[in-house]
Write a protein that holds these residues in place. Structure first.
Motif, PDB file in Angstrom:
ATOM      1  N   ASP A 112     -65.991  23.123  47.407  1.00 27.16           N
ATOM      2  CA  ASP A 112     -64.979  23.906  48.111  1.00 27.16           C
ATOM      3  C   ASP A 112     -65.081  23.870  49.638  1.00 27.16           C
ATOM      4  N   LEU A 113     -65.767  22.898  50.197  1.00 23.43           N
ATOM      5  CA  LEU A 113     -65.943  22.861  51.654  1.00 23.43           C
ATOM      6  C   LEU A 113     -64.630  22.542  52.377  1.00 23.43           C
ATOM      7  N   PRO A 114     -64.422  23.192  53.527  1.00 24.61           N
ATOM      8  CA  PRO A 114     -63.215  22.898  54.315  1.00 24.61           C
ATOM      9  C   PRO A 114     -63.382  21.586  55.098  1.00 24.61           C
ATOM     10  N   GLU A 115     -62.300  21.083  55.610  1.00 18.39           N
ATOM     11  CA  GLU A 115     -62.298  19.849  56.404  1.00 18.39           C
ATOM     12  C   GLU A 115     -63.280  19.929  57.574  1.00 18.39           C
ATOM     13  N   GLN A 116     -63.359  21.098  58.195  1.00 18.06           N
ATOM     14  CA  GLN A 116     -64.239  21.296  59.342  1.00 18.06           C
ATOM     15  C   GLN A 116     -65.704  21.021  58.981  1.00 18.06           C
ATOM     16  N   ALA A 117     -66.111  21.332  57.767  1.00 14.57           N
ATOM     17  CA  ALA A 117     -67.493  21.091  57.346  1.00 14.57           C
ATOM     18  C   ALA A 117     -67.814  19.603  57.355  1.00 14.57           C
ATOM     19  N   TYR A 118     -66.875  18.789  56.898  1.00 15.59           N
ATOM     20  CA  TYR A 118     -67.097  17.341  56.885  1.00 15.59           C
ATOM     21  C   TYR A 118     -67.143  16.784  58.302  1.00 15.59           C
ATOM     22  N   LYS A 119     -66.281  17.302  59.180  1.00 21.00           N
ATOM     23  CA  LYS A 119     -66.284  16.856  60.579  1.00 21.00           C
ATOM     24  C   LYS A 119     -67.617  17.178  61.234  1.00 21.00           C
ATOM     25  N   GLN A 120     -68.117  18.386  61.010  1.00 24.44           N
ATOM     26  CA  GLN A 120     -69.395  18.781  61.610  1.00 24.44           C
ATOM     27  C   GLN A 120     -70.574  18.039  60.991  1.00 24.44           C
ATOM     28  N   ALA A 121     -70.498  17.724  59.706  1.00 25.36           N
ATOM     29  CA  ALA A 121     -71.617  17.075  59.017  1.00 25.36           C
ATOM     30  C   ALA A 121     -71.926  15.705  59.605  1.00 25.36           C
ATOM     31  N   VAL A 122     -70.905  15.009  60.064  1.00 25.86           N
ATOM     32  CA  VAL A 122     -71.116  13.672  60.615  1.00 25.86           C
ATOM     33  C   VAL A 122     -72.037  13.715  61.831  1.00 25.86           C
ATOM     34  N   GLY A 123     -71.943  14.748  62.644  1.00 18.24           N
ATOM     35  CA  GLY A 123     -72.774  14.860  63.841  1.00 18.24           C
ATOM     36  C   GLY A 123     -74.012  15.723  63.668  1.00 18.24           C
ATOM     37  N   LEU A 124     -74.251  16.201  62.478  1.00 17.29           N
ATOM     38  CA  LEU A 124     -75.364  17.110  62.216  1.00 17.29           C
ATOM     39  C   LEU A 124     -76.712  16.404  62.324  1.00 17.29           C
ATOM     40  N   ASP A 125     -77.639  16.982  63.074  1.00 15.60           N
ATOM     41  CA  ASP A 125     -79.002  16.453  63.148  1.00 15.60           C
ATOM     42  C   ASP A 125     -79.791  17.123  62.030  1.00 15.60           C
ATOM     43  N   ALA A 126     -79.834  16.449  60.900  1.00 15.35           N
ATOM     44  CA  ALA A 126     -80.420  17.048  59.691  1.00 15.35           C
ATOM     45  C   ALA A 126     -81.757  16.421  59.334  1.00 15.35           C
ATOM     46  N   ARG A 127     -82.528  16.048  60.347  1.00  9.18           N
ATOM     47  CA  ARG A 127     -83.814  15.399  60.066  1.00  9.18           C
ATOM     48  C   ARG A 127     -84.801  16.308  59.361  1.00  9.18           C
ATOM     49  N   ASP A 128     -84.655  17.585  59.587  1.00  5.02           N
ATOM     50  CA  ASP A 128     -85.515  18.523  58.874  1.00  5.02           C
ATOM     51  C   ASP A 128     -84.710  19.768  58.543  1.00  5.02           C
ATOM     52  N   GLY A 129     -85.249  20.603  57.728  1.00  6.68           N
ATOM     53  CA  GLY A 129     -84.554  21.811  57.320  1.00  6.68           C
ATOM     54  C   GLY A 129     -83.629  21.564  56.142  1.00  6.68           C
ATOM     55  N   ARG A 130     -83.183  22.660  55.576  1.00  6.70           N
ATOM     56  CA  ARG A 130     -82.247  22.632  54.452  1.00  6.70           C
ATOM     57  C   ARG A 130     -80.950  23.254  54.945  1.00  6.70           C
ATOM     58  N   TRP A 131     -79.917  22.444  55.042  1.00  7.38           N
ATOM     59  CA  TRP A 131     -78.666  22.852  55.652  1.00  7.38           C
ATOM     60  C   TRP A 131     -77.606  23.162  54.606  1.00  7.38           C
ATOM     61  N   TRP A 133     -73.459  25.107  54.313  1.00  7.97           N
ATOM     62  CA  TRP A 133     -72.284  25.538  55.054  1.00  7.97           C
ATOM     63  C   TRP A 133     -72.159  27.045  54.980  1.00  7.97           C
ATOM     64  N   ASP A 134     -72.025  27.688  56.128  1.00  8.38           N
ATOM     65  CA  ASP A 134     -71.814  29.132  56.197  1.00  8.38           C
ATOM     66  C   ASP A 134     -70.338  29.365  56.518  1.00  8.38           C
ATOM     67  N   ALA A 135     -69.594  29.805  55.521  1.00  2.69           N
ATOM     68  CA  ALA A 135     -68.152  29.990  55.683  1.00  2.69           C
ATOM     69  C   ALA A 135     -67.818  31.070  56.706  1.00  2.69           C
ATOM     70  N   SER A 136     -68.644  32.102  56.811  1.00  2.12           N
ATOM     71  CA  SER A 136     -68.333  33.197  57.726  1.00  2.12           C
ATOM     72  C   SER A 136     -68.436  32.771  59.196  1.00  2.12           C
ATOM     73  N   SER A 137     -69.364  31.876  59.505  1.00  2.00           N
ATOM     74  CA  SER A 137     -69.488  31.400  60.888  1.00  2.00           C
ATOM     75  C   SER A 137     -68.854  30.020  61.076  1.00  2.00           C
ATOM     76  N   ALA A 138     -68.376  29.438  59.996  1.00  2.00           N
ATOM     77  CA  ALA A 138     -67.739  28.112  60.008  1.00  2.00           C
ATOM     78  C   ALA A 138     -68.629  27.055  60.666  1.00  2.00           C
ATOM     79  N   MET A 139     -69.894  27.025  60.191  1.00  2.00           N
ATOM     80  CA  MET A 139     -70.812  26.008  60.705  1.00  2.00           C
ATOM     81  C   MET A 139     -71.965  25.778  59.734  1.00  2.00           C
ATOM     82  N   TRP A 140     -72.630  24.633  59.895  1.00  2.00           N
ATOM     83  CA  TRP A 140     -73.816  24.330  59.101  1.00  2.00           C
ATOM     84  C   TRP A 140     -74.976  25.139  59.638  1.00  2.00           C
ATOM     85  N   VAL A 141     -75.744  25.743  58.750  1.00  2.00           N
ATOM     86  CA  VAL A 141     -76.894  26.534  59.174  1.00  2.00           C
ATOM     87  C   VAL A 141     -78.127  26.125  58.363  1.00  2.00           C
ATOM     88  N   PRO A 142     -79.290  26.134  59.023  1.00  2.00           N
ATOM     89  CA  PRO A 142     -80.506  25.826  58.280  1.00  2.00           C
ATOM     90  C   PRO A 142     -80.940  27.042  57.474  1.00  2.00           C
TER      91      PRO A 142
END
Length: 143
Positions: A112-131, A133-142
């Protein structure tokens, strides 16, 4: 990008056709891909794991999904949705798709992820942590 490998770990309790299609999409993009059925141990596993053998998610996504769409996030969405939303006649679908990097980073996609989640995921620095999607803040969070 060279020497990128991807392993898809697909729960054996789910129909395997979407996994095979996902593997074919990656191979068509020139990515060495292996798909393995994971036996169900206790209950049913509801998440698909995609192990990406590169330290950063962003270069992998840009290279891979450029082959499928003009913008990387469109290709990422196409790939994840194919795995997460199989046709109704194919049976049950996974609850999520987890991209894992060898550095320990994990990014979990849900149907159920919105389009914005996919746009942000491309630039996400996900080398560590477990990310996730937080719908309330509309961003990826560790986590």
């Amino acid at each position: 990008m060279t020497d990128v490998e991807v392993e898809i770990f697909w729960p054996s309790a789910l129909p395997s056709h979407p996994a095979e299609e996902g593997q074919d999409l990656l191979r068509a993009a020139g990515i060495d891909t292996t798909c393995m059925l994971v036996p169900t141990r206790r209950g049913t596993s509801e998440f698909v794991h995609v192990l990406v053998m590169t330290a950063a998610l962003e270069p992998f996504l840009r290279t891979l999904f450029r082959k499928f769409a003009e913008e990387a996030h469109v290709g990422l969405k196409k790939f994840t949705q194919r795995l997460l939303k199989p046709a109704a006649e194919e049976g049950p679908a996974p609850r999520g798709l987890v991209f894992e990097m060898p550095t320990g980073g994990r990014v979990t996609f849900t149907p159920d992820l919105p389009e914005q989640a996919y746009k942000q995921a491309v630039g996400l620095d996900a080398r560590d942590g477990r990310w996730t999607w937080d719908a309330s803040s509309a961003m990826w969070v560790p986590n």
